[in-house]
Design an enzyme around this catalytic site. Structure first.
Site, PDB file in Angstrom:
ATOM      1  CG  HIS A  17      -1.746   1.215   1.376  1.00  0.00           C
ATOM      2  ND1 HIS A  17      -2.947   1.340   0.716  1.00  0.00           N
ATOM      3  CD2 HIS A  17      -1.588   2.349   2.080  1.00  0.00           C
ATOM      4  CE1 HIS A  17      -3.479   2.512   0.998  1.00  0.00           C
ATOM      5  NE2 HIS A  17      -2.676   3.153   1.836  1.00  0.00           N
ATOM      6  CG  ASP A  35     -11.917   4.074   6.044  1.00  0.00           C
ATOM      7  OD1 ASP A  35     -11.389   4.822   6.872  1.00  0.00           O
ATOM      8  OD2 ASP A  35     -11.620   4.089   4.837  1.00  0.00           O
ATOM      9  NE  ARG A  43     -10.126  10.984   9.264  1.00  0.00           N
ATOM     10  CZ  ARG A  43      -9.282  10.140   8.678  1.00  0.00           C
ATOM     11  NH1 ARG A  43      -9.688   8.949   8.289  1.00  0.00           N
ATOM     12  NH2 ARG A  43      -8.026  10.472   8.497  1.00  0.00           N
ATOM     13  CB  SER A  72      -8.383   5.273   7.698  1.00  0.00           C
ATOM     14  OG  SER A  72      -8.657   5.292   6.337  1.00  0.00           O
ATOM     15  CE  LYS A 117      -8.541   2.643   3.183  1.00  0.00           C
ATOM     16  NZ  LYS A 117      -9.010   3.987   3.413  1.00  0.00           N
TER      17      LYS A 117
HETATM   18  N1  URA Z   1      -5.664   7.365   3.216  1.00  0.00           N
HETATM   19  C1  URA Z   1      -6.568   6.547   3.813  1.00  0.00           C
HETATM   20  O1  URA Z   1      -6.832   5.444   3.326  1.00  0.00           O
HETATM   21  N2  URA Z   1      -7.140   6.959   4.941  1.00  0.00           N
HETATM   22  C2  URA Z   1      -6.886   8.152   5.515  1.00  0.00           C
HETATM   23  O2  URA Z   1      -7.442   8.450   6.549  1.00  0.00           O
HETATM   24  C3  URA Z   1      -5.965   9.010   4.878  1.00  0.00           C
HETATM   25  C4  URA Z   1      -5.351   8.583   3.725  1.00  0.00           C
END
Ligand code: URA
Length: 436
Positions: free
Chosen positions: A85, A164, A171, A186, A190
């Protein structure tokens, strides 16, 4: 339990229990909590922070708010499932190169990736620039393709970590995105919900990243590695500079072409450094190489034998794309216009600012401002010259591609500003600041 009491507790710097975190996320998902209450709680978290334990509880709640993918069917010999990632960069095509190389080294990969937003590009958009390439895969299809050809890449589904999605939407409009515990929960949620046991994170800092300093990036990386560890998963984080774009190409089709060139053995130093470092972490962590030296040999061999390129061809074919793009780049959509930017002086390239380059690229039509904007796959920028390279006055330093002359007109000013020159040669140095 009442939501207002939990806002009060966080406002005063209290630490939430597991039950309280469960209440917060289930109230968000059921609609019992109003958006303004969740927003107030997010702002309290922003100012008072969270402990690692609270962040791990939040991460677990986000994971279980949706489906959790079981990728064990692709690991016939009990291997760990790998994922990679990036926190988002400019010209970041590492996934397109790393995944076929690792598949060629015997690591099966089922990866879910995202689309680009704002100034950063997304792997899914890049892959969709290959005519016919389908990224909208059901999980069963993804797994079947990995069994058939060793690798598959699909678009993230909304069924994963829906909490999320809701938290992020709040947010985004309440100025609470840049909170380390909120970002960490977050990202980690994922990755775990996508079925990964082992993840390599590329945490970027600099003008083209959303974290500006190496200290901030290191802190975020350490949080993510620690939380993953608390949830029984192994994460490595590579902290890398995003002051300048990665490689020479920025856009969609143009980045796929640069990736194909890499797999054919034509590598820029920065992409090579990062790809080899990440691949070697993966190979040593998953028991495919004894040490870094052996890992580097295996990656070299995957390139020189053409095996990595062959896996990329299989990936394209298996997902409905036209594999002929590998041998003839004219099978990609072609832009109507090209415009060259020339050096105003003799000397060397001192810097190519990543953010300004990305902004110019978005103006050309290669990126999105809003989620549903349509992008132009053929638009993009090629950096004929990058940091440290010599130039003479009037020599081409960059080429812009677009389908609309007005877009070129708007973008070229920004791209000119991205370049700075000097009379002394700059050594860009290593891209990698630290590995956690
Ligand atoms: N990327 C994400 O997946 N989540 C965040 O909160 C910020 C950047």
């Amino acid at each position: 339990m009442r939501f207002v009491d939990l806002i009060e507790k966080k406002k005063r710097g209290g630490e939430h229990t597991k039950e309280e975190m469960n209440f917060i996320i289930s109230s968000l998902m059921s609609g019992m909590a109003e958006d303004y209450q969740v927003s107030a709680w997010l702002m309290a978290v922003y100012f008072k922070g969270m402990t690692l334990q609270e962040t791990a509880y939040l991460t677990e709640e986000i994971i279980t708010s949706g489906e959790v993918i079981d990728l064990s069917p692709i690991c016939q010999h009990g291997e760990k499932v790998l994922d990679k990632h990036s926190t988002g960069g400019v010209g970041d095509k590492i996934t397109l190169i790393l995944i076929p190389l690792l598949a060629a080294c015997g690591i099966p990969i089922a990866k879910l990736s995202g689309r680009g937003l704002g100034h950063t590009g997304g792997t899914i958009d890049k892959l969709e620039s290959i005519p016919g390439f389908k990224t909208n895969l059901e999980i069963d299809e993804l797994i079947q393709k990995v069994k058939d050809v060793g690798l598959a890449i699909g678009a993230q589904t909304k069924r994963l970590t829906p909490a999320d999605g809701r938290l992020y939407a709040l947010r985004d409009v309440t100025a609470t995105v840049d909170s380390i515990p909120l970002i960490a929960s977050s990202v980690v949620s994922k990755k775990i919900a996508s079925g990964a046991d082992y993840v390599i994170l590329d945490v970027k800092y600099g003008s083209g990243a959303f974290l500006k300093t190496s200290e901030e990036a290191s802190e975020l990386a350490q949080w993510m590695v620690n939380i993953a560890d608390m949830l029984g998963k192994k994460f490595h984080a590579v902290i890398t500079s995003m002051e300048q774009p990665l490689g020479r190409a920025v856009g969609n089709a143009i980045e796929v072409i640069e990736s194909i060139e890499f797999l054919k053995g034509n590598m820029t130093t920065d992409i090579k450094e990062l790809t080899y470092e990440m691949a070697s972490l993966a190979l040593t962590s998953l028991g495919k190489a004894q040490n870094k030296e052996e890992a580097y040999q295996k990656i070299d061999e995957a390139v020189t034998s053409g095996k990595g390129l062959e896996y990329f061809r299989q990936l394209i074919r298996s997902q409905g794309g036209n594999p002929s793009v590998i041998d003839n780049y004219r099978f990609f959509a072609q832009p109507n216009y090209a415009y060259q930017i020339k050096s105003p002086q003799n000397g060397f390239i001192w810097n190519v600012d990543a953010y300004k380059t990305a902004y110019a690229c978005k103006l050309l039509g290669a990126g999105r401002e809003k989620k549903h904007d349509i992008i132009d796959y053929s638009a993009g920028i090629y950096l004929n010259k990058i940091c440290g390279e010599p130039v003479t006055e009037g020599e081409v330093v960059a080429t812009l591609y677009a389908n609309d002359a007005d877009k070129i007109e708007a973008a070229q000013e920004y791209l000119k500003e991205a370049f700075s020159y000097s009379y002394e040669q700059r050594n860009r140095g290593s891209l990698i600041y630290k590995i956690i």
